[in-house]
Design a protein around this motif. Structure first.
Motif, short mmCIF file in Angstrom:
data_model
loop_
_atom_site.label_atom_id
_atom_site.label_comp_id
_atom_site.label_asym_id
_atom_site.label_seq_id
_atom_site.Cartn_x
_atom_site.Cartn_y
_atom_site.Cartn_z
N UNK A 364 50.90 50.02 56.35
CA UNK A 364 51.78 49.73 55.22
C UNK A 364 51.62 48.29 54.78
N UNK A 365 51.42 47.38 55.72
CA UNK A 365 51.20 45.98 55.35
C UNK A 365 49.93 45.82 54.53
N UNK A 366 48.86 46.50 54.95
CA UNK A 366 47.62 46.45 54.16
C UNK A 366 47.86 46.98 52.75
N UNK A 367 48.62 48.05 52.66
CA UNK A 367 48.92 48.62 51.34
C UNK A 367 49.80 47.69 50.52
N UNK A 368 50.78 47.07 51.15
CA UNK A 368 51.65 46.15 50.43
C UNK A 368 50.85 44.97 49.88
N UNK A 369 49.91 44.49 50.65
CA UNK A 369 49.05 43.40 50.19
C UNK A 369 48.13 43.85 49.06
N UNK A 370 47.93 45.15 48.93
CA UNK A 370 47.03 45.70 47.90
C UNK A 370 47.77 46.16 46.65
N UNK A 371 49.10 46.05 46.65
CA UNK A 371 49.85 46.42 45.46
C UNK A 371 49.51 45.43 44.36
N UNK A 372 49.22 45.86 43.15
CA UNK A 372 48.68 44.97 42.12
C UNK A 372 49.46 43.67 41.92
N UNK A 373 50.80 43.74 41.93
CA UNK A 373 51.55 42.50 41.73
C UNK A 373 51.35 41.54 42.90
N UNK A 374 51.26 42.06 44.11
CA UNK A 374 51.04 41.21 45.27
C UNK A 374 49.62 40.66 45.31
N UNK A 375 48.68 41.43 44.79
CA UNK A 375 47.31 40.94 44.66
C UNK A 375 47.29 39.69 43.79
N UNK A 376 48.01 39.73 42.68
CA UNK A 376 48.07 38.57 41.78
C UNK A 376 48.68 37.38 42.50
N UNK A 377 49.74 37.62 43.25
CA UNK A 377 50.38 36.54 43.98
C UNK A 377 49.40 35.83 44.90
N UNK A 378 48.67 36.61 45.70
CA UNK A 378 47.74 36.01 46.65
C UNK A 378 46.55 35.34 45.97
N UNK A 379 46.04 35.96 44.92
CA UNK A 379 44.93 35.34 44.21
C UNK A 379 45.35 34.02 43.57
N UNK A 380 46.56 33.98 43.05
CA UNK A 380 47.06 32.75 42.43
C UNK A 380 47.15 31.64 43.46
N UNK A 381 47.53 31.99 44.68
CA UNK A 381 47.66 30.99 45.73
C UNK A 381 46.31 30.49 46.22
N UNK A 382 45.45 31.40 46.68
CA UNK A 382 44.26 30.95 47.38
C UNK A 382 43.05 30.77 46.48
N UNK A 383 43.06 31.34 45.28
CA UNK A 383 41.94 31.14 44.37
C UNK A 383 40.75 32.03 44.64
N UNK A 384 40.83 32.87 45.66
CA UNK A 384 39.74 33.81 45.94
C UNK A 384 39.97 35.10 45.16
N UNK A 385 39.03 36.00 45.24
CA UNK A 385 39.08 37.23 44.47
C UNK A 385 39.40 38.41 45.37
N UNK A 386 40.43 39.15 45.01
CA UNK A 386 40.82 40.33 45.79
C UNK A 386 39.82 41.45 45.60
N UNK A 387 39.72 42.32 46.61
CA UNK A 387 38.86 43.50 46.50
C UNK A 387 39.54 44.59 45.67
N UNK A 388 40.80 44.37 45.32
CA UNK A 388 41.57 45.38 44.59
C UNK A 388 41.38 45.21 43.08
N UNK A 389 41.00 46.31 42.43
CA UNK A 389 40.87 46.32 40.97
C UNK A 389 42.16 46.79 40.31
#
Length: 527
Positions: A364-389
């Motif tokens: 569930x944690x992996x899925x939560x990190x893959x939810x589109x809004x959370x993907x944006x949050x993490x990408x905004x922080x670290x500047x890397x690119x998520x594997x999630x489209x």
């Protein structure tokens, strides 16, 4: 030149300090929660689950945004993103609301793959970790990972955000790369990905020079380049130089099996190849300003060096930081090839230990990190690119457009397709960003490489023990000194020094013992 709206708002990383990343946050979205659906099916209310997670330092959103950092994605409902809480806190609340079970996350960090492995070896227990691809390949080979459940891949379950939203480009890599006949995807869920290349000062270095691995050993840039202080990345660059002629030959460039052929050349570990790579690495060492793991970003921003071998995510950060001072850098991917790398979530068998509730929480944690809004949050922080489209959601594409889309009054623009990542079709008109032309070799290029880069992007495979030992011996010769190059005279000098030191030590101990015959034994006596 501009890095787009993300840079103009400075983001979390660029707004606080040029030396460290800062974390960002939570999305104001009305996403329905279904208390009966999960990656593992329905769940009854039960006892609190403790989930022990280890991740890279500064590699997850910690919230606490300022109000002016809100991200407004135009023409989309409920897409105002403002980070308030940490991702971990939000996960705990979401899990309780969604599955009716309380989960407590014990979150820790590591600084390198080796650091994580050492922690595990020394007895630190984790349930879920996020190493790089070579480390999770090693863990698969050592049979230390818990397979993902079948339910995790059920795309009919709304909360299975990973399986529903991972880019088909990434999915294919995880499905086709194997260890001992088993695909990565059986054990690993991707987190971030990217390429390796060269960050360079375009005022001093030509794009042509920066587009070849040979720049790292080019005497023209002696003392003005930095290289990675780890054997895998540096070995890959050395092979790029060693195999340049073959990799750029018409036979490979025009081959329908180009990727397979590149992968073959770039994963060779036979004795002859390693010996030749060692010679090239020694040339690179003599030519470089330094070996580095993290200081290369600052060296580029401060102008100490002109070119830096870098991971694409750190390249974005470096370009952002330099731009704050109106100092413009660029990013190039060598024409020979590039290494496509990943960080991914894996469950440790010893940690999960057959506990179904714990495995469900980890998935569930992996899925939560893959939810589109959370993907944006993490990408905004670290500047890397998520594997999630994003799957059916276009929030992640909208965020990329928000970051890099040109203003309406911009004059010098280009059409930059990203369909390969978001829909699997690089000709898809729904996934084309109208960006300023300089982004062809800047942040957008680093985050979403174009099709021609992906056609030469290969995975560096996991080396078995024999090949790994051979390469590590070579690396010791490069980073330290080569014992095989010592002459008999050198050995005689070394032997003389050792003998003299031994005699001096013996005399000291003898004299000290005569003065106090019990002194040398005291360390073995009780206090």
């Amino acid at each position: 030149m501009t890095a787009g709206k993300r840079f103009r708002l400075l983001g979390r990383r660029a707004s606080v300090t040029a030396a460290a990343l800062i974390m960002s946050g939570t999305m104001i979205l009305n996403i329905p929660l279904n208390a009966s659906a999960s990656s593992g099916g329905t769940t009854d209310r039960g006892e609190k689950v403790t989930l022990r997670i280890a991740n890279w330092e500064e590699y997850i959103d910690e919230g606490d945004w300022d109000e002016e950092e809100i991200i407004e994605l135009e023409d989309r409902e409920n897409t105002s993103i403002l980070g308030e809480n940490s991702m971990v806190d939000d996960f705990e609340a979401w899990y309780l609301e969604t599955y009716g079970v309380e989960v407590e996350v014990e979150y820790s960090t590591f600084g390198s793959n080796e650091d994580l492995y050492n922690q595990m070896t020394l007895g630190n227990e984790f349930d879920l970790v996020c190493p790089s691809e070579y480390m999770f390949m090693k863990l698969i080979a050592e049979e230390r990972l818990q397979p993902l459940s079948e339910a995790f891949f059920d795309t009919a379950v709304e909360e299975n955000y990973y399986s529903r939203g991972v880019s088909d480009y990434i999915r294919n890599i995880f499905d086709t790369n194997t260890i001992n006949g088993e695909p990565w995807s059986k054990y690993a869920a991707g987190y971030m990905w990217g390429t390796t290349g060269i960050v360079y000062n375009p005022d001093e270095v030509s794009r042509e020079d920066a587009s070849h691995w040979a720049i790292l050993a080019d005497p023209k840039y002696r003392g003005q380049v930095t290289i990675k202080d780890n054997v895998r990345d540096s070995y890959f660059a050395a092979l790029g130089i060693l195999n340049e002629e073959e990799l750029l030959s018409p036979g490979i460039l025009q081959s329908p099996n180009r990727l397979e052929q590149i992968a073959d050349w770039m994963n060779r570990t036979d004795e002859e190849t390693v010996e030749k790579a060692e010679d090239i690495l020694k040339e690179m060492k003599d030519n470089a300003y330094s070996f580095e793991s993290d200081s290369g970003k600052a060296d580029m921003v401060t102008g100490k060096v002109l070119a830096n071998y870098q991971w694409s995510g750190d390249a974005v950060y470096t370009l952002d930081q330099a731009e704050i001072d109106d100092y413009y850098l660029a990013y190039a991917v060598p024409e020979e090839c590039t290494n496509v790398w990943f960080d991914g979530w894996v469950m440790l068998k010893d940690g999960i230990d057959g506990d179904a509730a714990k495995q469900q929480a980890a998935e569930a944690f992996m899925n939560f990190m893959s939810r589109p809004d959370n993907v944006v949050r993490n990408m905004y922080y670290i500047g890397y690119t998520s594997v999630i489209a994003g799957g059916e959601s276009d929030i992640i594409y909208a965020y990329a457009d928000w970051c890099y889309g040109a203003e309406e009054d911009a004059e010098d623009t280009m059409e930059y397709p990203v369909g390969f990542f978001f829909s699997g079709d690089n000709e898809d008109p729904d996934y084309v960003i109208t960006a300023e032309s300089d982004q062809a070799d800047r942040q957008l290029f680093a985050q979403y490489p174009p099709q021609d880069v992906l056609e030469r992007a290969v995975v560096m495979q996991y080396f078995d023990q024999e090949n790994n030992e051979r390469i590590n011996r070579m690396w010791v010769n490069v980073r330290c000194f080569d014992l095989t190059e010592l002459t008999w005279a050198d050995w005689a000098k070394i032997g003389g020094v050792i003998l003299a030191a031994a005699v001096a030590a013996a005399v000291f101990v003898k004299r000290d013992t005569l003065r106090n015959p019990f002194r040398v034994f005291r360390r073995n006596q009780p206090e």
